[in-house]
Design an enzyme around this catalytic site. Structure first.
Site, PDB file in Angstrom:
ATOM      1  N   ASP A 105      65.476 -11.853   6.580  1.00  0.00           N
ATOM      2  CA  ASP A 105      64.808 -10.369   6.124  1.00  0.00           C
ATOM      3  C   ASP A 105      65.882  -9.997   5.235  1.00  0.00           C
ATOM      4  OD1 ASP A 105      63.132  -7.965   7.087  1.00  0.00           O
ATOM      5  OD2 ASP A 105      65.244  -7.201   6.417  1.00  0.00           O
ATOM      6  N   ILE A 106      65.189  -9.394   3.947  1.00  0.00           N
ATOM      7  CA  ILE A 106      66.061  -8.803   2.867  1.00  0.00           C
ATOM      8  C   ILE A 106      66.591  -7.531   3.207  1.00  0.00           C
ATOM      9  CG2 ILE A 106      65.996  -7.978   0.384  1.00  0.00           C
ATOM     10  CD1 ILE A 106      63.475  -9.883   0.211  1.00  0.00           C
ATOM     11  N   GLU A 139      59.095  -8.044   3.703  1.00  0.00           N
ATOM     12  CA  GLU A 139      60.149  -8.829   3.044  1.00  0.00           C
ATOM     13  C   GLU A 139      60.888  -9.696   4.203  1.00  0.00           C
ATOM     14  OE1 GLU A 139      61.705  -4.609   4.800  1.00  0.00           O
ATOM     15  OE2 GLU A 139      59.833  -5.505   3.778  1.00  0.00           O
TER      16      GLU A 139
END
Length: 286
Positions: free
Chosen positions: A145-146, A188
């Site tokens: 995950d960003i 994301e």
């Protein structure tokens, strides 16, 4: 009569050659036609029977077993026409298979990043679980995950955010093997499947990915570098621990485990890697 016999034998020899070509085409098509294979098996069998009939006719030494010149001529024409038709059908079937493959690729590909979409990566995960069970080899799942991606979109705009996602995929592709699979799980979040990968190897790979992303520039906005970090959760399936039926039922559980580990990484300050352990229970998402 002798000349007629020679002509008929000559015609049947040509027909024999043409039907041999048809069988060769059918066998070649069988190897390359995927879901249409059974049709080619039937055609090959029928052609084989016709070929056998020609051989029996050619090896006969009595005039009564040789057909008329007209029938011999028609047999040649039909055999040559069949060979041409088989060649055309083979190309049509192969083209259909290629188009089917392209369409399947499009339906399983994320249009923005070019990675597998959620359906595609889940399909790959199921296949890798099956392979892991057969070969008794582990398979690792990374949930990525960003960090603070909403800030990137709010600060620089969604177009820059799209570039960030695209460059992240490029980074992931450079950091993993060709046999590994990368998919956009949603927003994301990205899923990486590492076949034949132990817990230790998965941790090394995940850390390599994290460092590569941290050290790279994912986009430019107003001539400024846009950098990101990522949080990674790891879950590893060991086929020695579960039977096949359990592994099929546990696909979603391994996704959940990697997701929990990823959120643990976020709760631990982000930009880090966390391996799922049984001690990790439900945690509050950020």
């Amino acid at each position: 009569m002798a000349s007629n016999l020679s002509y008929e034998i000559y015609c049947y020899a040509i027909a024999l050659f043409a039907q041999s070509i048809s069988i060769a085409i059918a066998i070649s098509a069988y190897k390359n036609s995927g879901r249409f294979r059974y049709s080619w098996i039937v055609m090959s069998t029928v052609l084989g029977a016709m070929l056998l009939r020609r051989v029996v006719t050619l090896t006969s030494h009595t005039q009564t077993e040789i057909s008329s010149p007209l029938e011999a001529s028609l047999t040649v024409a039909i055999s040559i026409g069949m060979a041409i038709a088989m060649y055309g059908l083979k190309n049509i079937f192969i083209d259909l298979e290629k188009q089917k493959t392209v369409l399947e690729g499009l339906t399983q590909t994320d249009p923005l990043t070019g990675a597998l979409n959620r359906a595609g990566i889940m399909s790959h995960l199921e296949q890798e679980f099956q392979r892991a069970h057969r070969n008794l080899q582990p398979v690792a799942v990374l949930m990525i995950d960003i960090d603070h991606f909403k800030f990137v979109n709010d600060q620089y705009g969604h177009l820059v955010g799209d570039v960030v996602l695209q460059n992240l995929i490029s980074n992931l592709q450079r950091s993993v093997r060709e046999i590994d699979s990368i998919g956009r799980f949603g927003g994301e979040e990205f899923l990486v499947i590492l076949p034949d990968t132990s817990t230790e190897q998965a941790s090394v790979t995940a850390e390599r990915i994290r460092k590569a992303v941290e050290q790279s520039t994912c986009a430019y906005a107003d001539e400024k570098e846009v950098k990101i970090t990522i949080s990674i959760g790891i879950a590893v399936y060991n086929p020695h621990e579960f039977d096949l039926q359990k592994s099929q039922n546990r696909l979603q559980e391994y996704i959940r485990q990697s997701d929990l580990a990823m959120y643990k990484a976020k709760n631990s300050g982000r930009n880090c890697v966390v391996l799922w352990t049984p001690e990790l229970g439900p945690i509050q998402t950020l």
